[in-house]
Scaffold this motif. Structure first.
Motif, mmCIF file in Angstrom:
data_model
loop_
_atom_site.group_PDB
_atom_site.id
_atom_site.type_symbol
_atom_site.label_atom_id
_atom_site.label_comp_id
_atom_site.label_asym_id
_atom_site.label_seq_id
_atom_site.Cartn_x
_atom_site.Cartn_y
_atom_site.Cartn_z
ATOM 1 N N VAL A 5 73.070 190.076 20.401
ATOM 2 C CA VAL A 5 71.878 190.853 20.745
ATOM 3 C C VAL A 5 70.587 190.091 20.459
ATOM 4 C CG1 VAL A 5 73.031 193.073 20.445
ATOM 5 C CG2 VAL A 5 71.918 191.997 18.478
ATOM 6 N N PHE A 6 70.703 188.891 19.877
ATOM 7 C CA PHE A 6 69.518 188.072 19.619
ATOM 8 C C PHE A 6 69.924 186.612 19.603
ATOM 9 C CE2 PHE A 6 66.851 185.695 16.592
ATOM 10 C CZ PHE A 6 65.603 185.907 17.143
ATOM 11 N N ASP A 7 69.065 185.773 20.160
ATOM 12 C CA ASP A 7 69.271 184.328 20.137
ATOM 13 C C ASP A 7 67.893 183.685 20.183
ATOM 14 O OD1 ASP A 7 70.074 181.716 20.321
ATOM 15 O OD2 ASP A 7 71.090 181.913 22.250
ATOM 16 N N GLY A 8 67.439 183.172 19.056
ATOM 17 C CA GLY A 8 66.088 182.626 19.036
ATOM 18 C C GLY A 8 65.798 181.803 17.810
ATOM 19 N N ARG A 9 64.543 181.434 17.671
ATOM 20 C CA ARG A 9 64.095 180.639 16.525
ATOM 21 C C ARG A 9 63.924 181.534 15.296
ATOM 22 N NH1 ARG A 9 60.755 179.439 20.609
ATOM 23 N NH2 ARG A 9 58.995 180.466 19.556
ATOM 24 N N PRO A 10 63.995 180.959 14.101
ATOM 25 C CA PRO A 10 63.876 181.772 12.880
ATOM 26 C C PRO A 10 62.587 182.580 12.819
ATOM 27 C CG PRO A 10 64.665 179.581 12.343
ATOM 28 C CD PRO A 10 64.307 179.542 13.793
ATOM 29 N N GLU A 11 61.480 181.991 13.302
ATOM 30 C CA GLU A 11 60.207 182.705 13.232
ATOM 31 C C GLU A 11 60.157 183.917 14.165
ATOM 32 O OE1 GLU A 11 59.455 178.904 15.721
ATOM 33 O OE2 GLU A 11 60.620 179.527 13.969
ATOM 34 N N GLY B 202 72.463 179.825 12.397
ATOM 35 C CA GLY B 202 72.876 180.950 11.572
ATOM 36 C C GLY B 202 73.278 182.122 12.443
ATOM 37 N N ILE B 203 74.361 182.786 12.071
ATOM 38 C CA ILE B 203 74.803 183.999 12.769
ATOM 39 C C ILE B 203 74.673 185.152 11.788
ATOM 40 C CG2 ILE B 203 76.663 185.140 14.026
ATOM 41 C CD1 ILE B 203 77.791 182.413 14.704
ATOM 42 N N ILE B 204 73.902 186.173 12.163
ATOM 43 C CA ILE B 204 73.663 187.295 11.273
ATOM 44 C C ILE B 204 74.119 188.597 11.927
ATOM 45 C CG2 ILE B 204 71.714 186.156 10.153
ATOM 46 C CD1 ILE B 204 69.866 188.003 11.776
ATOM 47 N N ILE C 176 71.414 183.489 15.716
ATOM 48 C CA ILE C 176 72.094 184.371 16.653
ATOM 49 C C ILE C 176 72.388 185.677 15.935
ATOM 50 C CG2 ILE C 176 74.259 184.752 17.923
ATOM 51 C CD1 ILE C 176 74.278 181.741 18.519
ATOM 52 N N GLY C 177 72.012 186.784 16.532
ATOM 53 C CA GLY C 177 72.272 188.085 15.950
ATOM 54 C C GLY C 177 73.383 188.801 16.697
ATOM 55 N N MET C 178 74.339 189.372 15.952
ATOM 56 C CA MET C 178 75.445 190.100 16.567
ATOM 57 C C MET C 178 75.468 191.544 16.093
ATOM 58 S SD MET C 178 78.614 187.375 16.647
ATOM 59 C CE MET C 178 79.604 188.525 17.617
ATOM 60 N N ARG C 179 75.814 192.429 17.014
ATOM 61 C CA ARG C 179 75.941 193.851 16.697
ATOM 62 C C ARG C 179 77.095 194.425 17.508
ATOM 63 N NH1 ARG C 179 71.252 198.510 17.564
ATOM 64 N NH2 ARG C 179 72.538 200.291 16.907
ATOM 65 N N ALA C 180 78.067 195.002 16.808
ATOM 66 C CA ALA C 180 79.242 195.611 17.450
ATOM 67 C C ALA C 180 79.919 194.648 18.416
ATOM 68 C CB ALA C 180 78.835 196.895 18.174
ATOM 69 N N GLY C 181 80.034 193.377 18.012
ATOM 70 C CA GLY C 181 80.754 192.388 18.802
ATOM 71 C C GLY C 181 79.930 191.684 19.851
ATOM 72 N N ARG C 182 78.737 192.165 20.121
ATOM 73 C CA ARG C 182 77.904 191.567 21.164
ATOM 74 C C ARG C 182 76.752 190.764 20.566
ATOM 75 N NH1 ARG C 182 77.323 195.908 26.151
ATOM 76 N NH2 ARG C 182 79.561 196.109 26.563
ATOM 77 N N VAL D 27 63.023 193.088 14.904
ATOM 78 C CA VAL D 27 64.219 192.504 15.519
ATOM 79 C C VAL D 27 65.419 192.697 14.599
ATOM 80 C CG1 VAL D 27 65.302 190.329 16.208
ATOM 81 C CG2 VAL D 27 62.958 190.835 16.926
ATOM 82 N N ALA D 28 65.205 192.499 13.300
ATOM 83 C CA ALA D 28 66.300 192.665 12.338
ATOM 84 C C ALA D 28 66.818 194.091 12.331
ATOM 85 C CB ALA D 28 65.828 192.271 10.935
ATOM 86 N N ARG D 29 65.931 195.066 12.421
ATOM 87 C CA ARG D 29 66.365 196.464 12.473
ATOM 88 C C ARG D 29 67.285 196.691 13.667
ATOM 89 N NH1 ARG D 29 60.603 198.341 11.500
ATOM 90 N NH2 ARG D 29 60.434 198.605 9.240
ATOM 91 N N ASP D 30 66.939 196.077 14.789
ATOM 92 C CA ASP D 30 67.769 196.243 15.988
ATOM 93 C C ASP D 30 69.134 195.582 15.800
ATOM 94 O OD1 ASP D 30 68.137 197.032 18.799
ATOM 95 O OD2 ASP D 30 68.132 194.878 19.180
#
Length: 273
Positions: free
Chosen positions: A224-230, A31-33, A216-222, A236-239
């Motif tokens: 910023v997170f890559d990990g397990r759902p837990e 998932g990419i968020i 995988i988390g993306m912010r402003a094109g970059r 982390v979501a706020r970031d």
């Protein structure tokens, strides 16, 4: 299987995707968020070659995807099927014909013009629709179906390509919670039963945690997170979303239970006023 290295896409001076790198060693549900404008859709479109990259590299099973042209590029787009938020069906065509459009990349121009399909392909299309629980809709026009049913037709069309990767760009963003669950269950089942890689852009954290093996988390094109759902905590979501302490997961949840809690809280607040 899949390696993405410093993938970048500029639109003018703006980096929609900025040096994104990750690798996938085996079929997984990813998932990419990220908030709107984070670069999620541009990333998927570059993977599928619908959008060209400005820089970087994509390799799949050793192939340099960004170097593919002509027939080789079209073959890659069959191996890497795309599902869109707005379904992209032909409204006036029947459901089976829409599913059979998944074979267009391997059909002759003459067969395409006269809408001719081998009987084996027609039977296969119906089998896929049956697998997704909508075989009874096969003869109906696509425009007569509900949003959730149309998205399952779009998934069936992708499966007709027999892809190695399924890319889903916000597949449940326009669906109600019940249909969203049906569609996500179908994608997860396809991943588990067929061993296909699924990469989905998602807009809610509960969906990512429930269905994905990796987020995988993306912010402003970059990235910023890559990990397990837990590991996807509220902090982390706020970031990822660039949010402050008032950030609420429930407000963006697609689960029926969470929506019920939000509605009850709103009613209680109204009664106190």
């Amino acid at each position: 299987m899949l390696s993405v290295d410093n993938l970048t896409r500029h639109f003018g001076r703006t980096a929609a995707v900025d040096r994104v790198s990750f690798s996938v060693e085996r079929p997984a549900f990813i998932g990419i968020i990220g908030r709107s404008g984070a670069g999620k859709s541009t990333l998927l479109r570059m993977l599928n070659r619908l959008t060209d990259a400005t820089a970087g590299e994509i390799r799949f099973e050793g192939r340099n995807v960004l170097a593919l042209k002509g027939a080789a590029k079209r073959a890659w787009q069959s191996d890497c099927a795309m599902i869109f938020q707005q379904f992209n069906l032909v409204p006036r065509l029947d459901v089976v014909s829409n599913v059979l459009h998944g074979t267009l990349n391997r059909r002759s121009a003459l067969a395409t013009v006269f809408n001719l399909y081998p009987r084996a392909d027609i039977y296969r299309a119906i089998d896929i629709l049956d697998r997704l629980g909508i075989a009874e809709q096969a003869a109906k026009r696509a425009e007569a179906l509900s949003g959730g049913q149309q998205q399952r037709v779009a998934i069936a069309r992708a499966l007709m390509q027999d892809p190695k990767i399924i890319l889903a760009d916000e597949p449940i963003a326009s669906l109600d919670p019940m249909n969203a669950q049906v569609v996500m269950d179908a994608l997860r089942r396809i991943h588990e039963e067929d061993g296909r890689m699924v990469i989905a852009n998602l807009h809610t954290l509960d969906t990512a945690r429930r269905y994905c093996d990796r987020v995988i988390g993306m912010r402003a094109g970059r990235m910023v997170f890559d990990g397990r759902p837990e590991q996807l905590t509220t902090g982390v979501a706020r970031d990822i979303y660039g949010a402050d302490a008032s950030f609420s997961e429930q407000a963006t949840s697609t689960s029926i239970e969470a929506l019920d809690r939000v509605a009850r809280a709103a009613m209680a607040e109204t009664e106190l006023i």
